[in-house]
Design a protein around this motif. Structure first.
Motif, short mmCIF file in Angstrom:
data_model
loop_
_atom_site.label_atom_id
_atom_site.label_comp_id
_atom_site.label_asym_id
_atom_site.label_seq_id
_atom_site.Cartn_x
_atom_site.Cartn_y
_atom_site.Cartn_z
N VAL A 61 0.83 -1.21 0.00
CA VAL A 61 0.00 0.00 0.00
C VAL A 61 0.86 1.26 0.00
O VAL A 61 0.40 2.34 -0.38
N LEU A 62 2.13 1.16 0.39
CA LEU A 62 3.04 2.29 0.28
C LEU A 62 3.09 2.82 -1.14
O LEU A 62 3.21 4.03 -1.37
N LEU A 63 2.99 1.92 -2.11
CA LEU A 63 3.10 2.29 -3.50
C LEU A 63 1.82 2.89 -4.06
O LEU A 63 1.83 3.47 -5.15
N THR A 64 0.72 2.73 -3.35
CA THR A 64 -0.56 3.26 -3.83
C THR A 64 -0.98 4.54 -3.13
O THR A 64 -1.91 5.21 -3.57
N LEU A 65 -0.33 4.89 -2.03
CA LEU A 65 -0.70 6.11 -1.32
C LEU A 65 -0.47 7.38 -2.15
O LEU A 65 -1.28 8.31 -2.09
N PRO A 66 0.61 7.47 -2.95
CA PRO A 66 0.71 8.64 -3.84
C PRO A 66 -0.46 8.73 -4.82
O PRO A 66 -0.95 9.82 -5.12
N TYR A 67 -0.91 7.59 -5.30
CA TYR A 67 -2.10 7.52 -6.16
C TYR A 67 -3.32 8.07 -5.43
O TYR A 67 -4.12 8.83 -5.98
N SER A 68 -3.45 7.73 -4.14
CA SER A 68 -4.56 8.25 -3.34
C SER A 68 -4.44 9.76 -3.15
O SER A 68 -5.45 10.48 -3.15
N PHE A 69 -3.21 10.25 -2.97
CA PHE A 69 -3.02 11.70 -2.82
C PHE A 69 -3.46 12.44 -4.08
O PHE A 69 -3.99 13.54 -4.01
N SER A 70 -3.22 11.85 -5.25
CA SER A 70 -3.64 12.50 -6.49
C SER A 70 -5.16 12.55 -6.60
O SER A 70 -5.70 13.43 -7.28
N GLN A 71 -5.84 11.62 -5.94
CA GLN A 71 -7.31 11.62 -5.94
C GLN A 71 -7.87 12.57 -4.89
O GLN A 71 -8.93 13.17 -5.08
N LEU A 72 -7.15 12.71 -3.78
CA LEU A 72 -7.64 13.50 -2.64
C LEU A 72 -7.14 14.93 -2.60
O LEU A 72 -7.81 15.82 -2.07
N GLY A 73 -5.96 15.15 -3.15
CA GLY A 73 -5.28 16.41 -2.93
C GLY A 73 -4.36 16.30 -1.72
O GLY A 73 -4.53 15.43 -0.87
N LEU A 278 -0.12 10.82 -11.48
CA LEU A 278 -0.32 9.64 -10.64
C LEU A 278 -1.72 9.05 -10.79
O LEU A 278 -1.94 7.89 -10.43
N LEU A 279 -2.66 9.82 -11.31
CA LEU A 279 -4.03 9.30 -11.48
C LEU A 279 -4.07 8.09 -12.40
O LEU A 279 -4.97 7.26 -12.29
N ASN A 280 -3.10 7.98 -13.29
CA ASN A 280 -3.04 6.84 -14.21
C ASN A 280 -1.88 5.91 -13.88
O ASN A 280 -1.51 5.07 -14.72
N HIS A 281 -1.31 6.06 -12.71
CA HIS A 281 -0.19 5.20 -12.30
C HIS A 281 -0.38 4.86 -10.83
O HIS A 281 0.15 5.56 -9.94
N SER A 282 -1.13 3.82 -10.56
CA SER A 282 -1.41 3.46 -9.17
C SER A 282 -0.19 2.87 -8.47
O SER A 282 -0.15 2.80 -7.25
N ASN A 283 0.81 2.45 -9.23
CA ASN A 283 2.05 1.94 -8.66
C ASN A 283 3.12 3.02 -8.77
O ASN A 283 3.54 3.38 -9.88
N ALA A 284 3.55 3.56 -7.65
CA ALA A 284 4.49 4.69 -7.66
C ALA A 284 5.81 4.35 -8.34
O ALA A 284 6.46 5.24 -8.91
N PHE A 285 6.23 3.08 -8.30
CA PHE A 285 7.48 2.70 -8.94
C PHE A 285 7.49 3.04 -10.43
O PHE A 285 8.54 3.29 -11.01
#
Length: 467
Positions: A61-73, A278-285
């Motif tokens: 989930v570490l790799l998906t939290l940036p994806y969540s930030f792009s959804q939330l701000g 990040l909205l189209n990249h759920s994996n931060a790597f």
């Protein structure tokens, strides 16, 4: 909760025997010298519990939290991480109180001996939701562009699934001492690699930070964070693996405070650097440039999935062993073979739905919201609803909330909030996003969110007209 007798050797003393047994155990170790096997394999201390909680609270989930930030701000992302982290610590505290209450009542009423038992909450069957996630990282491995990539990420799902199946040989939670220590080191390295790599990379040209833009994206990101801090579904098992389980009460909170140092900087730095991309990249790597540092992080996270899969699967192993009647056997090989039917269906589901990121939100809204937030809060209210139960409670209200009425109000608010926001709005948003992933990528996707290897060539310019 139901006690289940296991064939393995005793591990947990009764609450009123811990001091004496701990002293005898210490004397025996002094006389026998350093026991390497016990040092690496057989844990049960307060430190073991902290490492287990901190190591397993965050993984892929570490790799998906940036994806969540792009959804939330940025602001909502930070606030919700802190909010759900503290909320998760509160319900973990409730679970620990209920566990101590359960043991105390059993010892008084039935003179039960817990030395040869492992306790599982009946909701442990819902670990399907947690186990299933452990192969999604490997499903996205190819999309990372690592030099270790193979023909398609589905191949990695096959390989990694087989590796995770080896957890059937680990008897119980006592035997994860060295793995919890190493696992925390792996997540720490990965989190700070993401932070440093994003800051060194800097902001991409024309970076935009427009989130939140849509309600469906906002609640999808929020439920992923709810999922992030819902790892305390293994709280009961970790407690029962302790020599002195009554000391667990604040361990999960201390673990959460450490986890904040991993999740907040990494997610914020990645979102600052890449923004809406990040909205189209759920994996931060997948957005970071190739390097040995990144390949090391990928490998460490894959190994960490092996550890967390074992943690998440062990309660299911126990339940399945009880169902088929092999829970009393002392043969590790027989128990390992008996556990395989638990692993294979999860492996198959991970191949069907390799939606790394969106699936976390769906699981968080539909399952985690109940198993680790709503049910513990509701169970605490029901357990202590009578005056007699409150008077005879093994654990009184904590010093920071010394009133039973105040605890009841807080628990009621937790139930209402998570039911409406987490399960209701979060379920709607996450399932909408999940269906969208199925429509875009289909089932059994070979490589989820991977860039095409050979992009279509640009259309040739029309030939000039002859004169």
């Amino acid at each position: 909760m139901v006690p289940q007798k296991q064939g393995e050797e005793a591990i947990v003393p009764q609450c009123n025997e811990t001091e004496r047994d701990g002293k005898e155990e210490g004397d025996a170790e002094e006389n026998s010298g350093i026991n390497v096997k016990r040092l690496l394999w057989h844990g049960g201390s307060v430190y073991d519990a902290w490492f287990s909680c901190a190591s397993n609270q965050v993984a892929q989930v570490l790799l998906t939290l940036p994806y969540s930030f792009s959804q939330l701000g940025m602001l909502s992302g930070i606030i919700l991480q802190i909010f759900y982290g503290l909320l998760g610590s509160w319900t973990a505290y409730l679970i620990s109180v209920l566990y101590v209450e359960y043991r105390t009542r059993k010892e008084k009423e039935e003179n039960a001996d817990f030395k040869n038992h492992v306790i599982q909450a009946t909701i442990s069957k819902t670990f399907w939701r947690f186990d299933y996630n452990k192969w999604w990282l490997s499903s996205s491995f190819h999309g990372c562009g690592s030099k270790f990539s193979m023909g398609c990420s589905r191949t990695w799902t096959y390989i990694f699934g087989a590796c995770c199946a080896t957890t059937v040989f680990i008897p119980s939670f006592h035997n994860y001492r060295i793995w919890s220590f190493l696992g925390l080191g792996m997540t720490t390295y990965t989190a700070w690699y993401l932070t440093a790599a994003a800051l060194v990379h800097g902001q991409i040209e024309g970076v935009q930070h427009t989130g939140p833009t849509k309600l469906v994206l906002y609640f999808t990101g929020a439920t992923n964070i709810l999922y992030t801090f819902g790892g305390h579904a293994v709280t009961v098992e970790i407690m029962h693996a302790m020599w002195k389980p009554q000391k667990f009460k604040y361990i999960y909170l201390l673990a959460t405070l450490y986890v904040f140092t991993l999740t907040l900087p990494s997610a914020a730095a990645m979102y600052w650097a890449f923004g809406d991309l990040l909205l189209n990249h759920s994996n931060a790597f997948s957005l970071l440039p190739k390097s040995g540092w990144r390949d090391s992080a990928v490998i460490l996270m894959l190994i960490h999935q092996f550890i967390t899969f074992g943690f998440a699967s062990t309660p299911l192993y126990f339940v399945w062993e009880k169902v088929i009647g092999v829970h009393d056997t002392k043969s590790i090989c027989l128990r390992a073979v008996a556990r395989l039917p638990v692993v294979i269906p999860i492996w198959f589901l991970a191949i069907i739905f390799p939606f790394f990121g969106p699936i976390n939100s769906a699981v968080g809204a539909l399952l985690v919201s109940f198993t680790v937030y709503i049910i513990p809060a509701a169970a605490h209210m029901l357990t202590y609803k009578s005056a007699a139960a409150r008077q005879d409670a093994a654990e009184k209200p904590p010093f920071f909330l010394p009133s039973w009425t105040a605890m009841y109000v807080v628990n009621a608010l937790v139930v209402v909030w998570v039911l409406i926001v987490g399960f209701g709005f979060g379920g709607w948003a996450s399932m909408s996003n999940f269906v969208k992933q199925v429509d875009n990528f289909g089932l059994f996707a070979k490589c989820y969110q991977c860039a095409p290897k050979n992009p279509p060539p640009a259309a040739a310019a029309p030939a000039p007209a002859r004169t």
